[in-house]
Structures are given as structure tokens and as C-alpha cells.
Scaffold this motif. Structure first.
Motif, mmCIF file in Angstrom:
data_model
loop_
_atom_site.group_PDB
_atom_site.id
_atom_site.type_symbol
_atom_site.label_atom_id
_atom_site.label_comp_id
_atom_site.label_asym_id
_atom_site.label_seq_id
_atom_site.Cartn_x
_atom_site.Cartn_y
_atom_site.Cartn_z
ATOM 1 N N SER A 186 0.846 -1.186 0.000
ATOM 2 C CA SER A 186 0.000 0.000 0.000
ATOM 3 C C SER A 186 0.888 1.245 0.000
ATOM 4 C CB SER A 186 -0.899 -0.013 1.233
ATOM 5 O OG SER A 186 -1.781 1.079 1.195
ATOM 6 N N ALA A 187 0.582 2.172 -0.896
ATOM 7 C CA ALA A 187 1.373 3.404 -1.009
ATOM 8 C C ALA A 187 0.492 4.502 -1.578
ATOM 9 C CB ALA A 187 2.581 3.177 -1.908
ATOM 10 N N THR A 188 0.961 5.721 -1.416
ATOM 11 C CA THR A 188 0.310 6.886 -1.990
ATOM 12 C C THR A 188 1.336 7.620 -2.845
ATOM 13 O OG1 THR A 188 -1.121 7.075 -0.062
ATOM 14 C CG2 THR A 188 -0.974 8.997 -1.486
ATOM 15 N N PHE A 189 0.897 8.077 -3.994
ATOM 16 C CA PHE A 189 1.767 8.720 -4.969
ATOM 17 C C PHE A 189 1.303 10.144 -5.213
ATOM 18 C CE2 PHE A 189 1.379 4.208 -5.775
ATOM 19 C CZ PHE A 189 2.693 3.787 -5.845
ATOM 20 N N SER A 190 2.029 10.869 -6.058
ATOM 21 C CA SER A 190 1.610 12.195 -6.508
ATOM 22 C C SER A 190 1.430 12.146 -8.014
ATOM 23 C CB SER A 190 2.660 13.249 -6.165
ATOM 24 O OG SER A 190 2.803 13.362 -4.775
ATOM 25 N N LEU A 191 0.356 12.767 -8.468
ATOM 26 C CA LEU A 191 0.044 12.795 -9.889
ATOM 27 C C LEU A 191 -0.516 14.170 -10.236
ATOM 28 C CD1 LEU A 191 -0.390 11.289 -12.619
ATOM 29 C CD2 LEU A 191 -2.645 10.632 -11.741
ATOM 30 N N LEU A 192 0.125 14.823 -11.178
ATOM 31 C CA LEU A 192 -0.357 16.115 -11.665
ATOM 32 C C LEU A 192 -0.801 15.904 -13.099
ATOM 33 C CD1 LEU A 192 -0.762 19.147 -11.191
ATOM 34 C CD2 LEU A 192 1.598 19.488 -11.963
ATOM 35 N N ASP A 193 -2.093 16.077 -13.332
ATOM 36 C CA ASP A 193 -2.625 15.927 -14.687
ATOM 37 C C ASP A 193 -3.629 17.032 -14.955
ATOM 38 O OD1 ASP A 193 -4.954 15.106 -13.340
ATOM 39 O OD2 ASP A 193 -4.696 12.998 -13.848
ATOM 40 N N GLU A 194 -4.424 16.856 -15.989
ATOM 41 C CA GLU A 194 -5.366 17.917 -16.365
ATOM 42 C C GLU A 194 -6.412 18.211 -15.288
ATOM 43 O OE1 GLU A 194 -6.200 13.941 -17.937
ATOM 44 O OE2 GLU A 194 -4.605 15.335 -18.466
ATOM 45 N N MET B 41 7.396 15.174 -13.442
ATOM 46 C CA MET B 41 6.821 14.064 -14.211
ATOM 47 C C MET B 41 5.816 14.578 -15.240
ATOM 48 S SD MET B 41 8.416 11.383 -13.403
ATOM 49 C CE MET B 41 7.424 10.050 -14.072
ATOM 50 N N LYS B 42 5.008 15.555 -14.875
ATOM 51 C CA LYS B 42 4.058 16.128 -15.826
ATOM 52 C C LYS B 42 4.799 16.816 -16.972
ATOM 53 C CE LYS B 42 -0.045 19.088 -16.159
ATOM 54 N NZ LYS B 42 0.266 19.862 -17.334
ATOM 55 N N ALA B 43 5.787 17.620 -16.646
ATOM 56 C CA ALA B 43 6.550 18.332 -17.681
ATOM 57 C C ALA B 43 7.259 17.351 -18.609
ATOM 58 C CB ALA B 43 7.561 19.281 -17.030
ATOM 59 N N TRP B 44 7.828 16.294 -18.056
ATOM 60 C CA TRP B 44 8.520 15.295 -18.869
ATOM 61 C C TRP B 44 7.531 14.583 -19.789
ATOM 62 C CZ3 TRP B 44 10.058 9.764 -17.467
ATOM 63 C CH2 TRP B 44 10.979 9.262 -18.391
ATOM 64 N N GLY B 45 6.376 14.222 -19.257
ATOM 65 C CA GLY B 45 5.354 13.575 -20.068
ATOM 66 C C GLY B 45 4.898 14.454 -21.220
ATOM 67 N N GLU B 46 4.694 15.730 -20.949
ATOM 68 C CA GLU B 46 4.300 16.671 -22.005
ATOM 69 C C GLU B 46 5.410 16.803 -23.041
ATOM 70 O OE1 GLU B 46 3.323 20.193 -19.787
ATOM 71 O OE2 GLU B 46 1.297 19.469 -19.326
ATOM 72 N N ALA C 204 3.604 11.949 -24.071
ATOM 73 C CA ALA C 204 3.176 10.705 -23.421
ATOM 74 C C ALA C 204 1.695 10.677 -23.076
ATOM 75 C CB ALA C 204 4.027 10.469 -22.180
ATOM 76 N N GLN C 205 0.841 11.199 -23.954
ATOM 77 C CA GLN C 205 -0.593 11.133 -23.698
ATOM 78 C C GLN C 205 -0.992 9.662 -23.560
ATOM 79 O OE1 GLN C 205 0.705 12.760 -26.396
ATOM 80 N NE2 GLN C 205 0.387 14.870 -25.823
ATOM 81 N N GLY C 206 -1.813 9.390 -22.569
ATOM 82 C CA GLY C 206 -2.269 8.027 -22.343
ATOM 83 C C GLY C 206 -1.399 7.236 -21.380
ATOM 84 N N ILE C 207 -0.244 7.774 -21.010
ATOM 85 C CA ILE C 207 0.636 7.130 -20.020
ATOM 86 C C ILE C 207 0.496 7.926 -18.723
ATOM 87 C CG2 ILE C 207 3.013 6.523 -19.417
ATOM 88 C CD1 ILE C 207 2.826 5.218 -21.991
#
Length: 157
Positions: A10-18, A82-87, A91-94
């Protein structure tokens, strides 16, 4: 180190998306789903940017056709990076997931100390997770790339 047949901790992460900043849990990301999770030592780093992430971007449709519900890219970075790298990588959809304090990475025993590079980081790996249980695990040797590639994971699905 976590092994095939074991449940993710069990863990909690950080996610920045739309939708903005969220903190999804292991349960929210993996319960009832078939997920490919791959981890990189660092966003914007050479092999990660030129080979590892691009392979999963290119092969998204093939993963979906093999029953994969989602692909998650994890790094011991913050959610903004992570958001900036994905953009930057298209990496849409990942899902670009941050394990900022490396707590998940340490809990599964896939952390490494890269003192001259950035401190505690993740080893390079990929895993297939079915309903929270690791069914396949592909861990790279230091400074190697191949066994955790999108192509290798696809060949084993």
C-alpha cells in the motif's frame, strides 16, 4: 526485492494531470486492473527519454490489445517534473506517476543510491501487475537497458 506472485504494498503517490494534483493510492491505480508499471532512474535523463518512455508511448495500442488497462511510468521525482517530462515526450495516455520520497520504491526493494546523480532513485524495471499482484517482473542490471523495454514486456504478455 518484490517478486512475482507478491502483492504491491500500500502506497500513496503524486500525480499532476489535467484535473490538477491528486494523490492516488496503490489500490486506486491497480485494483481490478491489468497494469504495466515501468520505472526509470530519472525524468529527462538520456536513456529514459530516448528509449524507455518512448517505447511505451509507441506501443500503447499493442498493450491495450493484449488486455492492459493502463501504463504507468514511475520515477523518484516530483509530480511537476513528471508532468513536464510527459508533455515534453508526448506521453498522452501514459500515467506519469511521482514517488517523490521513494517510499514505494524502497518498499518494493527496487531503490538505489545514486549519490553523485541525485540520491535515492529507482532501479530501471518494468512489471505487469494484475489486480495488485505482480505477475511478471523485468529488472535491469545497473547501466543497462533491454529487459524492461516495452518490446520485451510485450513479447512476454
Amino acid at each position: 526485492m518484490i517478486a512475482q506472485g507478491q502483492a504491491l504494498p500500500s502506497a500513496t503517490f503524486s500525480l499532476l494531470d489535467e484535473q490538477g494534483m491528486t494523490n492516488p493510492s496503490t489500490e486506486q491505480l491497480f485494483a481490478g486492473k491489468k497494469v504495466v508499471l515501468f520505472a526509470v532512474p530519472g525524468a529527462f535523463t538520456p536513456t529514459c527519454s530516448a528509449k524507455h518512455l518512448p517505447g511505451f508511448i509507441v506501443h500503447q495500442a499493442q498493450f491495450s490489445s493484449k488486455g492492459v488497462d493502463s501504463i504507468i511510468c514511475l520515477s523518484v521525482n516530483d509530480a511537476f517534473v513528471m508532468k513536464a517530462w510527459g508533455e515534453h515526450q508526448g506521453a498522452q495516455g501514459i500515467t506519469m506517476l511521482a514517488d517523490g520520497d521513494a517510499s514505494f520504491t524502497k518498499a518494493i526493494g527496487l531503490d538505489k543510491d545514486t549519490a553523485g546523480f541525485g540520491g535515492i532513485r529507482s532501479k530501471r524495471y518494468a512489471m505487469v501487475v494484475d489486480d495488485g499482484v505482480v505477475t511478471q517482473l523485468f529488472v535491469e542490471q545497473d547501466k543497462q537497458f533491454g529487459v524492461s523495454s516495452a518490446e520485451q514486456v510485450l513479447a512476454n504478455l
